[in-house]
Design a protein around this motif. Structure first.
Motif, mmCIF file in Angstrom:
data_model
loop_
_atom_site.group_PDB
_atom_site.id
_atom_site.type_symbol
_atom_site.label_atom_id
_atom_site.label_comp_id
_atom_site.label_asym_id
_atom_site.label_seq_id
_atom_site.Cartn_x
_atom_site.Cartn_y
_atom_site.Cartn_z
ATOM 1 N N PRO A 159 13.107 -6.250 -12.330
ATOM 2 C CA PRO A 159 12.206 -6.625 -11.231
ATOM 3 C C PRO A 159 11.875 -8.109 -11.277
ATOM 4 O O PRO A 159 11.909 -8.724 -12.351
ATOM 5 N N PHE A 160 11.596 -8.689 -10.123
ATOM 6 C CA PHE A 160 11.240 -10.106 -10.073
ATOM 7 C C PHE A 160 10.292 -10.353 -8.912
ATOM 8 O O PHE A 160 10.195 -9.538 -7.993
ATOM 9 N N VAL A 161 9.591 -11.485 -8.978
ATOM 10 C CA VAL A 161 8.696 -11.882 -7.899
ATOM 11 C C VAL A 161 8.919 -13.362 -7.620
ATOM 12 O O VAL A 161 8.928 -14.180 -8.546
ATOM 13 N N GLN A 162 9.091 -13.696 -6.344
ATOM 14 C CA GLN A 162 9.265 -15.090 -5.943
ATOM 15 C C GLN A 162 8.320 -15.432 -4.800
ATOM 16 O O GLN A 162 8.094 -14.609 -3.913
ATOM 17 N N VAL A 163 7.772 -16.624 -4.838
ATOM 18 C CA VAL A 163 6.937 -17.145 -3.761
ATOM 19 C C VAL A 163 7.596 -18.406 -3.244
ATOM 20 O O VAL A 163 7.784 -19.372 -3.987
ATOM 21 N N ASP A 164 8.013 -18.369 -1.975
ATOM 22 C CA ASP A 164 8.708 -19.507 -1.364
ATOM 23 C C ASP A 164 9.884 -19.956 -2.216
ATOM 24 O O ASP A 164 10.125 -21.156 -2.413
ATOM 25 N N ALA A 193 0.931 -12.368 -6.868
ATOM 26 C CA ALA A 193 1.689 -13.504 -6.343
ATOM 27 C C ALA A 193 0.887 -14.249 -5.275
ATOM 28 O O ALA A 193 0.866 -15.486 -5.247
ATOM 29 N N VAL A 194 0.230 -13.503 -4.402
ATOM 30 C CA VAL A 194 -0.612 -14.136 -3.384
ATOM 31 C C VAL A 194 -1.774 -14.865 -4.060
ATOM 32 O O VAL A 194 -2.139 -15.988 -3.674
ATOM 33 N N VAL A 239 0.482 -4.372 2.759
ATOM 34 C CA VAL A 239 0.765 -2.956 2.996
ATOM 35 C C VAL A 239 1.931 -2.807 3.970
ATOM 36 O O VAL A 239 2.818 -1.959 3.779
ATOM 37 N N ALA A 240 1.973 -3.633 5.005
ATOM 38 C CA ALA A 240 3.083 -3.583 5.960
ATOM 39 C C ALA A 240 4.407 -3.897 5.256
ATOM 40 O O ALA A 240 5.430 -3.233 5.495
ATOM 41 N N GLN A 241 4.401 -4.897 4.387
ATOM 42 C CA GLN A 241 5.622 -5.259 3.645
ATOM 43 C C GLN A 241 6.015 -4.138 2.685
ATOM 44 O O GLN A 241 7.197 -3.806 2.554
ATOM 45 N N GLN A 242 5.023 -3.549 2.032
ATOM 46 C CA GLN A 242 5.311 -2.458 1.101
ATOM 47 C C GLN A 242 5.915 -1.255 1.815
ATOM 48 O O GLN A 242 6.879 -0.634 1.328
ATOM 49 N N LEU A 275 7.167 -14.116 0.469
ATOM 50 C CA LEU A 275 7.029 -13.346 -0.762
ATOM 51 C C LEU A 275 8.206 -12.385 -0.896
ATOM 52 O O LEU A 275 8.460 -11.567 -0.018
ATOM 53 N N GLU A 276 8.929 -12.503 -2.010
ATOM 54 C CA GLU A 276 10.064 -11.620 -2.275
ATOM 55 C C GLU A 276 9.824 -10.898 -3.598
ATOM 56 O O GLU A 276 9.377 -11.503 -4.575
ATOM 57 N N ILE A 277 10.137 -9.610 -3.614
ATOM 58 C CA ILE A 277 9.954 -8.828 -4.829
ATOM 59 C C ILE A 277 11.169 -7.935 -5.048
ATOM 60 O O ILE A 277 11.645 -7.277 -4.129
ATOM 61 N N GLY A 278 11.699 -7.970 -6.273
ATOM 62 C CA GLY A 278 12.869 -7.167 -6.590
ATOM 63 C C GLY A 278 12.490 -5.740 -6.923
ATOM 64 O O GLY A 278 11.451 -5.498 -7.547
ATOM 65 N N THR A 279 13.325 -4.783 -6.531
ATOM 66 C CA THR A 279 13.003 -3.372 -6.732
ATOM 67 C C THR A 279 13.977 -2.666 -7.672
ATOM 68 O O THR A 279 13.982 -1.438 -7.748
ATOM 69 N N ASP A 280 14.775 -3.436 -8.400
ATOM 70 C CA ASP A 280 15.637 -2.850 -9.428
ATOM 71 C C ASP A 280 14.773 -2.629 -10.665
ATOM 72 O O ASP A 280 14.254 -3.596 -11.234
#
Length: 223
Positions: A79-84, A43-44, A115-118, A70-75
């Protein structure tokens, strides 16, 4: 698994080893969350490519990453990934992002940020299966179970080319290129974590791999 119900499974390994499918299936079986850290780096990378900054300009790449939401779904079932706020699940799997992601993932500032977000996601989840390149070594070194999935170069190329409808030889060459970059980068290289169980999936089906991981996890719980 810890007494308070916390459970972190770290699944590392190179592309095409089966990490994503295995990790999602395992998370579902454990009624746990699922985190694809590679999708975060993709995503980055997508955002960096869209910005037009040079991949060789580490400072510029880091600035792009720092400015993203950056948002990431954990279901594991969705799962999904969103940027802004924009869904990028499809675009981040394209050839352009795939070719550039190892370069972006080599930028130290980007790795520190993600890594901090993870780690925050893992802490909030409690029970989670996390896949990537540096989970057992950096992101979650105290994981309940650390696994290093691998497979022959030929098997990995076959799997990935089927996913992407790509030429097998070209896919194998690209995987070898990414392996060299990911394994030799200065910051958080792809490597087998201390205490990790190595599982060669070349001749194994997905259900067989998931069953084996559940056995390994159960063994740790009852030990």
């Amino acid at each position: 698994m810890e007494e308070n119900g916390r459970c972190v499974v770290a699944v590392d390994g190179p592309s095409g080893s089966g990490k994503s499918t295995v990790s999602r299936r395992l998370a579902t079986a454990l009624d746990a969350r699922y985190l694809d850290t590679g999708a975060m780096y993709r995503a980055v990378t997508w955002a960096v490519l869209r910005s037009g900054v040079a991949l060789s300009d580490s400072d510029a790449v880091a600035l792009v990453a720092a400015g993203l939401k950056l948002e990431i779904g954990t279901d594991p079932s969705a799962p999904f990934v969103q940027v802004d706020g924009e869904a990028v699940d499809g675009p981040i799997r394209g050839a352009e992002v795939t070719a550039a992601v190892s370069a972006v993932a080599s930028v130290a500032a980007v790795r520190r940020q993600l890594v901090a977000q993870q780690r925050a996601i893992i802490e909030a989840a409690g029970r989670i299966v996390v896949e990537g390149r540096d989970i057992g070594t950096v992101v979650a070194p105290d994981a309940s179970l650390k696994v290093y999935l691998t497979a022959s170069a030929e098997a990995r190329a076959q799997r990935r080319s089927l996913e992407n409808a790509a030429d097998v030889a070209a896919t194998q060459a690209d995987l070898a290129r990414r392996d060299r970059i990911d394994s030799s980068r200065t910051v958080d290289p792809l490597t087998q974590a201390e205490g990790a169980v190595v599982l060669d999936t070349t001749a194994m089906g997905i259900d067989e791999v998931v069953a084996r991981l559940r056995e390994l996890l159960d063994a740790r719980v009852t030990a």
